[in-house]
Design an enzyme around this catalytic site. Structure first.
Site, PDB file in Angstrom:
ATOM      1  CB  CYS A  21      -1.016   0.041   1.148  1.00 23.47           C
ATOM      2  SG  CYS A  21      -0.184   0.244   2.652  1.00 23.47           S
ATOM      3  CB  CYS A  24       3.387  -0.205   3.517  1.00 19.89           C
ATOM      4  SG  CYS A  24       2.799  -0.806   4.794  1.00 19.89           S
ATOM      5  CB  CYS A 113      -0.993  -3.310   2.414  1.00 21.69           C
ATOM      6  SG  CYS A 113       0.814  -3.145   2.378  1.00 21.69           S
ATOM      7  CB  CYS A 116       0.335  -2.699   6.859  1.00 25.05           C
ATOM      8  SG  CYS A 116      -0.717  -1.919   5.658  1.00 25.05           S
ATOM      9  CG  ASP A 348      -7.383 -10.693  67.226  1.00 27.18           C
ATOM     10  OD1 ASP A 348      -6.838 -10.613  65.907  1.00 27.18           O
ATOM     11  OD2 ASP A 348      -6.916 -10.729  68.090  1.00 27.18           O
TER      12      ASP A 348
END
Lengths: 533, 157
Positions: A21, A24, A113, A116, A348
């Site tokens: 893509c 990228c 793509c 990615c 306690d």
């Protein structure tokens, strides 16, 4: 201005042809300008084609020269997308991927793509942003900023590696090199794009230190097997760990990719990576708010209310506890998932805590509401106090995680004041008990009391009784006020615990003594600060 | 209560159990050592050449008490000799880990006779978690023990 320059052309063309893509492509061309990534996807794709087309006109044979024979298959597949621009009718006919059907409309849907897997494509679109924000808004959190975290499928590292080898090879032809670190990280690019969109949609800024986290987990089952070959090539990188679902963790894969030889990698994994048919799936979209801490002091007025739930063999001994009486209201108000109660010491079940009370702190995990004014805190305190007459809370306030340390410090070092009702077997005179009043800084040795010996190791602990003040009631009863070092077992100091606390009240008075009632009158820790309310 | 331990008439032991399963082993009131005229000469936790109850070391937190000696019902805890030459052995009576022995009675044996059920205890034993209910099953309650004492008294008089 378009982000790529003349020198990026061959790489851009190569990647585009192999199914990568535009964003990228930018990453592998080391485009560091964030704004470049933020252009709409369609514009980027068109501009990239124009950029390369211009190139093509100038130098007709360029495209054919740069493509390696092994890339041919994916190249042809990818041609469908660029068919209009490249005007290669043969390629268009070969394309059967559903995504590309509207190619004839002049509006090609983007192919997924191969690097990615759609992260920098569809997951950068407003549709996705809106979907996440809807989830954030519907979970009804209070927040003033946010931090966005992404978990990517680990096989993306493998694909990234393959693409890097491809680009490196291409650049090598031109006498250039490309270090892996110089590539813009997928995560960085994604955040550059997505942060402004989220910020705009949510109306608050991004802040890396924000306690409010929006996290998205992406998965891509189709390519999960991408990384499996690494386990056979680098078995030592993939050791099964108890708490991990799969050995293919991101870290293990990065380590293996670092070690593996280029030729071994290429033998097992196609360079460029094959184009997938589907994009990633956003598996989880989750919000979490950082824990909030509330501190205060509590009084306990009941002799059959434990501090924390008392459960033996899965059965409740008593229906409530101090912890629950306080926390249930805080949980509702803060809309938290869970809580953790801690306090400066404990008493306690049959011991009351009077005076200013015992400091406590409660961690509220993943609270949805986080903003409370002093007035609201006071109202909350009032609500707790109105709900039960067994306990009372004061100085309720929001504190930091760090401040809780003050409370724990006090646990061992500070002093405590008690009031005990004591019985003796033989009749006792006022004068006889008065000797206790004269004892100052009395050192005692306590063996671990029998009543806690099943959970605490046997040890002799030295403690100091700072002062004692007796108050005669009748022949067999008297009250004793004691100021002691924290950690003293008062009950054992009175009856001696089979002679295991020495000296003890019985020994000092030369008779058998036992304790009938015990109250804590003060826990001398000056935290949390008093609120004068 | 555990009467006539190991067939020795009247050598009764008393086991006090806390709700946290801790047991304290003491001598019961009818034990010969607590009768008039007995003087304790020596108390010895060394029960054999290479086993001393004094060497018991318990370490480690919570569930697993490391290093504690494990005792069966008839494991001897100590031997007590009297000035009249008699020697008595005190047994564990219950299965469990030895948590502690009473070192005070070594220095001051008379508290064993003066306060046998409190400061003059013999040892502390922690039964296994899963056995905490069953270890006391063969023993007598206070009431049952009193009946035994009454019968003994009637048969002798």
């Amino acid at each position: 201005m378009f982000a790529l320059t003349e020198k990026n052309k061959s790489i851009a063309q190569l990647l585009l042809n192999t199914g990568t893509c535009p964003r990228c492509v930018f990453r592998f061309c080391c485009v560091g300008l964030q704004a470049s990534y933020r252009h709409p996807y369609k514009d980027l794709l068109r501009e990239l084609h124009e950029f390369l087309e211009y190139n093509k006109e100038k130098e007709d044979t360029f495209c054919g020269e740069i493509i390696d024979p092994p890339c041919k298959r994916s190249r042809l597949e990818n041609m469908g997308e660029g068919a209009e621009d490249l005007n290669q009718n043969g390629a268009l006919q070969e394309t059967s991927v559903a995504d590309d059907v509207d190619v004839t409309m002049g509006n090609p849907a983007p192919k997924v793509c191969n690097v990615c897997l759609g992260i920098l494509q569809k997951f950068c679109e407003m549709d996705f942003v809106k979907k996440v924000c809807q989830k954030v808004n519907s979970s009804d959190y209070q927040f003033t900023s946010f931090v966005f975290s992404v978990s990517l499928p680990p096989q993306l590292s493998v694909r990234e590696h393959a693409a890097w080898l491809l680009v490196k090879e291409e650049m090598g032809k031109q006498g250039l090199s490309l270090a892996k670190e110089d590539i813009v990280q997928l995560k960085d690019a994604y955040k550059w794009i997505i942060h402004p969109l989220f910020s705009e949609e949510l109306g608050v800024p991004v802040d890396g230190k924000s306690l409010f986290e929006v996290s998205v987990v992406f998965a891509h089952p189709e390519t999960d097997e991408d990384c499996h070959f690494l386990a056979t090539v680098c078995p030592d990188c993939f050791k099964p760990a108890k708490n991990k679902q799969s050995v293919f963790t991101r870290m293990a894969i990065i380590k293996a990719l670092d070690k593996i030889k280029e030729e071994d990698f290429r033998k097992h994994f196609p360079c460029p990576p094959r184009s997938p048919t589907r994009i990633c799936a956003a598996l989880e979209i989750e919000c979490t708010n950082g824990a909030i801490f509330v501190a205060g002091r509590y009084n306990k007025y009941s002799r059959n209310l434990p501090q924390t739930p008392w459960i033996i063999d899965g059965e409740r001994k008593l229906e409530s506890s101090v912890e629950e009486l306080i926390s249930e209201h805080l949980m509702t108000a803060f809309k938290a998932d869970s809580f953790n109660f801690s306090s400066s010491g404990r008493e306690d079940v049959d011991v009351r805590t009077l005076g200013n009370g015992r400091p406590f702190a409660i961690e509220l995990v993943n609270p949805h509401r986080i903003h409370f004014t002093a007035k609201e805190m006071k109202e909350l305190q009032q609500k707790i106090n109105n709900s039960s007459d067994k306990i009372k809370v004061r100085d309720l306030q929001l504190v930091t995680r760090e401040a809780i340390g003050h409370m724990k410090e006090g646990e061992e070092e500070k002093t405590k004041t008690y009031n005990a009702l004591i019985w003796t077997d033989k009749a006792i005179q006022k004068e006889e008990i008065a000797i206790l009043d004269d004892m100052k800084e009395l050192k005692i040795d306590q063996k671990t009391p029998l009543r806690v010996l099943h959970r605490r190791p046997l040890a002799v602990r030295s403690r100091v009784i700072h002062t004692m003040k007796s108050e005669y009631i009748d022949d067999h009863h008297f009250r004793l006020r004691l100021k002691t070092q924290a950690g003293t077992y008062i009950k054992e100091f009175v009856h001696g615990d089979f002679g295991r606390t020495k000296p003890n009240i019985g020994f000092l008075l030369k008779r058998t003594a036992d304790i009938l009632e015990l109250d804590v009158e003060s826990v001398d820790v000056d935290w949390p600060p008093s609120l004068n309310d | 209560f555990f009467t006539d331990v190991k067939g020795n008439l009247c050598e009764d032991h008393c086991i006090l159990q806390h709700s946290n399963r801790i047991c304290v082993i003491t001598l019961a009131e009818a034990h010969p050592l607590l009768q008039n005229g007995k003087t304790i000469k020596n108390i010895n936790y060394q029960i054999s050449a290479n086993c001393s109850r004094l060497q018991n070391k318990v370490s480690g937190k919570s569930k697993r008490m490391q290093g504690a000696q494990f005792l069966t019902e008839l494991a001897p805890l100590c031997r007590i000799s009297c000035s009249d030459g008699e020697e008595y052995t005190v047994y564990s009576c219950i299965r469990g880990r030895l948590m502690e022995v009473n070192e005070n009675i070594l220095e001051n044996p008379s508290i064993l006779q003066e306060k046998p059920s409190t400061e003059g205890y013999i040892a502390v034993v922690l039964p296994k978690f899963e056995e905490s209910k069953t270890v006391t099953q063969g023993l007598l309650t206070q009431k049952e023990y009193e009946e035994v004492l009454l019968k003994r008294f009637n048969s002798t008089s």
